[in-house]
Design an enzyme around this catalytic site. Structure first.
Site, mmCIF file in Angstrom:
data_model
loop_
_atom_site.group_PDB
_atom_site.id
_atom_site.type_symbol
_atom_site.label_atom_id
_atom_site.label_comp_id
_atom_site.label_asym_id
_atom_site.label_seq_id
_atom_site.Cartn_x
_atom_site.Cartn_y
_atom_site.Cartn_z
ATOM 1 N N ARG A 200 0.893 -1.201 -0.301
ATOM 2 C CA ARG A 200 0.053 0.148 -0.211
ATOM 3 C C ARG A 200 0.799 1.179 -0.194
ATOM 4 N NH1 ARG A 200 -1.982 -3.621 3.769
ATOM 5 N NH2 ARG A 200 -4.104 -4.375 3.321
ATOM 6 N N HIS A 273 -3.937 2.889 -5.869
ATOM 7 C CA HIS A 273 -4.184 1.612 -5.304
ATOM 8 C C HIS A 273 -4.346 0.511 -6.307
ATOM 9 C CE1 HIS A 273 -5.113 -0.494 -1.785
ATOM 10 N NE2 HIS A 273 -6.161 -1.097 -2.335
ATOM 11 N N TYR A 308 -9.328 -11.294 -7.108
ATOM 12 C CA TYR A 308 -7.826 -10.934 -7.727
ATOM 13 C C TYR A 308 -7.641 -12.124 -8.611
ATOM 14 C CZ TYR A 308 -6.967 -7.234 -4.574
ATOM 15 O OH TYR A 308 -7.216 -6.082 -3.708
#
Length: 321
Positions: A200, A273, A308
């Site tokens: 992140r 992000h 994902y």
């Protein structure tokens, strides 16, 4: 001898008059307006001296929401990892008219109307994140500062968040933000590292040299509050070996640099992000298991990783036959 409290008087000119605000930690701010600056300065000195001698005792009943926000900014926000972003949110919130009302006159309706105004400007997820700061402010006032009222922020309806994204980088976009980004080496290094590690933004900006050991990197604290150690690719280690750590840029500075980069190449709807999403997707494409990817990404609930994988039925046919 106890150290004297730092003075916190401010004098600002507004609409042709001088507005004075005198503050002390744990006290309600005192405000008054004057036509001449010299009178404003004299009053400020007098009030400061009285506060130093504890001649002015502020009852909780006189406090406004502005007083709570200012105290929260002074005592609580500096202790948070997200102090920079929370400070910006709260300073913006202080522009709301109802913050100057008595805290005992503010109710859920004030925050419901505030919600409706904000949702015309920001996305639901952004609002929920920002209003969470205000909810914690009220909780702190109740639990630690001795105020007796109900938390009005808890009573308002929060918007439903539908921000699930599956944005992947195209080959052209990847070439533009990495290969075509020679003019801003710092930004390029951070972008590459994000794609190599899935870290992140905040985690990237907190990397210290002593967090690196061989081919691994320690992330001392993450979004979920826990530490983790992740493996590094050869490219990630190479980037870190030549980087100035921690990266010399603030979260807001990185946000602005990222925005300029997108505008330069006219890239639409790509968030920083999304680089994390891209990295995690690539990990699965390399054949890593859900458990292995979770170790790298820091997801505690592996169900969050299923979006994902981008699995297709036709891709599994060969595996089951």
């Amino acid at each position: 001898m106890a150290q004297k409290e730092e003075r916190m008087a401010s004098i600002r000119k507004r609409n042709g008059k001088w507005r004075v605000q005198v503050r002390r930690v744990n006290c309600k701010s005192i405000t008054k307006t004057f036509t001449l600056k010299k009178y404003a300065e004299r009053w400020a000195r007098d009030m400061e001296q009285k506060l130093d001698r504890q001649e002015l005792r502020i009852d909780h009943q006189e406090a406004t929401l502005r007083d709570l926000v200012n105290r929260y900014l002074t005592e609580v926000v500096p202790l948070k990892r997200s102090n920079e972003s929370e400070g910006i949110v709260l300073q913006s919130f202080l522009k709301e008219k109802f913050v100057d009302l008595s805290i005992y006159k503010i109710n859920a309706e004030h925050f419901a109307k505030y919600r409706d105004r904000r949702l015309k400007i920001v996305k639901p997820a952004t609002f929920v994140r920002q209003v969470g700061i205000l909810q914690h402010l009220y909780n702190t006032a109740i639990k630690e500062w001795g105020f007796e009222f109900k938390n009005p922020v808890k009573s308002i309806r929060k918007p439903i968040i539908r921000n699930k994204r599956n944005r992947r980088l195209t080959d052209t976009e990847c070439q533009q933000i990495v290969g075509g980004n020679y003019s801003h080496q710092l930004l390029r290094s951070i972008i590459e590292l994000a794609l190599e590690t899935g870290m992140r933004r905040g985690e990237l900006l907190r990397i210290q040299r002593d967090h690196i050991k061989d081919q691994t990197l320690l992330i001392p604290y993450a979004k979920n509050g826990e530490s983790r150690i992740i493996p590094l690719t050869k490219r990630a280690r190479q980037i870190l070996d030549h980087a100035s750590l921690p990266f010399p840029v603030s979260a807001n500075g990185l946000r602005l640099a990222w925005q300029r980069l997108r505008e330069r190449f006219s890239i639409k709807d790509l968030h920083f992000h999304d680089l994390r999403h891209e990295a995690i997707s690539r990990f699965f494409e390399k054949g890593l298991s859900v458990a292995e990817v979770a170790l790298i990404s820091g997801h505690k609930d592996v169900r969050m990783l299923f979006r994902y994988t981008h699995l297709k039925a036709e891709d599994i046919v060969g595996k089951i036959n």
